[in-house]
Design a protein around this motif. Structure first.
Motif, PDB file in Angstrom:
ATOM      1  N   LYS A  86       4.479  -1.165   2.771  1.00  0.00           N
ATOM      2  CA  LYS A  86       3.567  -2.212   2.308  1.00  0.00           C
ATOM      3  C   LYS A  86       3.744  -3.474   3.149  1.00  0.00           C
ATOM      4  O   LYS A  86       2.778  -4.064   3.640  1.00  0.00           O
ATOM      5  N   CYS A  89       2.648  -2.938   6.835  1.00  0.00           N
ATOM      6  CA  CYS A  89       1.182  -2.998   6.946  1.00  0.00           C
ATOM      7  C   CYS A  89       0.685  -4.437   6.868  1.00  0.00           C
ATOM      8  O   CYS A  89      -0.226  -4.827   7.605  1.00  0.00           O
ATOM      9  N   GLU A  90       1.284  -5.243   5.990  1.00  0.00           N
ATOM     10  CA  GLU A  90       0.918  -6.663   5.923  1.00  0.00           C
ATOM     11  C   GLU A  90       1.224  -7.364   7.244  1.00  0.00           C
ATOM     12  O   GLU A  90       0.448  -8.202   7.708  1.00  0.00           O
ATOM     13  N   VAL A  93      -1.517  -6.367   9.798  1.00  0.00           N
ATOM     14  CA  VAL A  93      -2.770  -7.094   9.562  1.00  0.00           C
ATOM     15  C   VAL A  93      -2.633  -8.531  10.064  1.00  0.00           C
ATOM     16  O   VAL A  93      -3.522  -9.058  10.747  1.00  0.00           O
ATOM     17  N   ASP A 114      -2.903   5.794   3.185  1.00  0.00           N
ATOM     18  CA  ASP A 114      -3.265   4.391   2.916  1.00  0.00           C
ATOM     19  C   ASP A 114      -2.807   3.479   4.054  1.00  0.00           C
ATOM     20  O   ASP A 114      -3.543   2.589   4.474  1.00  0.00           O
ATOM     21  N   SER A 115      -1.590   3.708   4.549  1.00  0.00           N
ATOM     22  CA  SER A 115      -1.085   2.909   5.665  1.00  0.00           C
ATOM     23  C   SER A 115      -1.921   3.140   6.916  1.00  0.00           C
ATOM     24  O   SER A 115      -2.242   2.200   7.650  1.00  0.00           O
ATOM     25  N   THR A 118      -5.099   1.234   6.688  1.00  0.00           N
ATOM     26  CA  THR A 118      -4.860  -0.185   6.971  1.00  0.00           C
ATOM     27  C   THR A 118      -4.768  -0.426   8.470  1.00  0.00           C
ATOM     28  O   THR A 118      -5.366  -1.381   8.988  1.00  0.00           O
ATOM     29  N   ARG A 121      -8.327  -0.107   9.976  1.00  0.00           N
ATOM     30  CA  ARG A 121      -9.170  -1.263   9.638  1.00  0.00           C
ATOM     31  C   ARG A 121      -8.731  -2.523  10.379  1.00  0.00           C
ATOM     32  O   ARG A 121      -9.561  -3.346  10.750  1.00  0.00           O
TER      33      ARG A 121
END
Length: 188
Positions: A86, A89-90, A93, A114-115, A118, A121
């Motif tokens: 989590k 990934c933050e 971004v 999910d990762s 991310t 995207r």
């Protein structure tokens, strides 16, 4: 890119600080594997290496790197970075919001769909995944039972998600450590 590099070199020549071009960070020293090729198999991990910075500090570090002019941030493995997926990934971004290029090195076993979404995207640049042999039998003798299929599965999922999103990014590379035949080694 070349004008940016030239400008930084000229600033450096004139005695001005240009800041680092590339920064490599290790968000964790923990790892979910105990590979025969890794120093962890031969040495006990010093407890100091297991004290991790809080998530907020890692995110501020990305901001500080951008303010210093860092152009490439590499998230590497002193351990398996996706054990902190989590937060990693933050970080990814945030790296891209600052306009930096980004690279992630992982063993692939904790790279969730999910990762991956991310990373796609965010237009993350590069993911390097470790595989140490072309077959499950040899790879798993080095890395642990079931690792090859998890890692190949992650690569297949990433390929499918990139196709679904019509994205060429992230670029994917395979990292391999070449060793003598592991099946003939005797480890202490």
């Amino acid at each position: 890119m070349l004008p940016i590099i030239a400008s930084r070199l000229l600033n450096w020549q004139d005695g001005q600080s240009a800041g680092p071009w590339r920064l490599m960070v290790f968000p964790t020293y923990r790892c979910n594997l105990k590979c025969g090729i890794c120093v962890r198999s031969w040495q006990e991990t010093h407890p100091m290496l297991l004290h991790e910075l809080p998530d907020e500090r890692w995110l501020r570090l990305v901001d500080e790197a951008a303010a210093m002019g860092v152009r490439v941030l590499k998230i590497g493995g002193g351990g398996e970075p996706m054990l902190r997926d989590k937060m990693v990934c933050e970080m990814c971004v945030r790296v891209k919001k600052h306009g930096m290029a980004g690279s992630l090195q992982t063993n692939g076993t904790h790279l969730s769909a999910d990762s991956m979404e991310t990373l796609i995207r965010a237009r993350w640049d590069d993911v390097t995944i470790s595989i140490d042999a072309p077959t499950e039998e040899i790879n798993d003798a080095i890395r642990n039972k079931g690792v090859f299929s998890k890692t190949v599965g992650a690569l297949q999922t990433l390929r499918g998600l990139k196709k679904k999103h019509q994205s060429k990014l992230p670029n994917v590379a395979i990292h391999t450590t070449v060793t003598v035949s592991y099946t003939h080694l005797t480890l202490p």
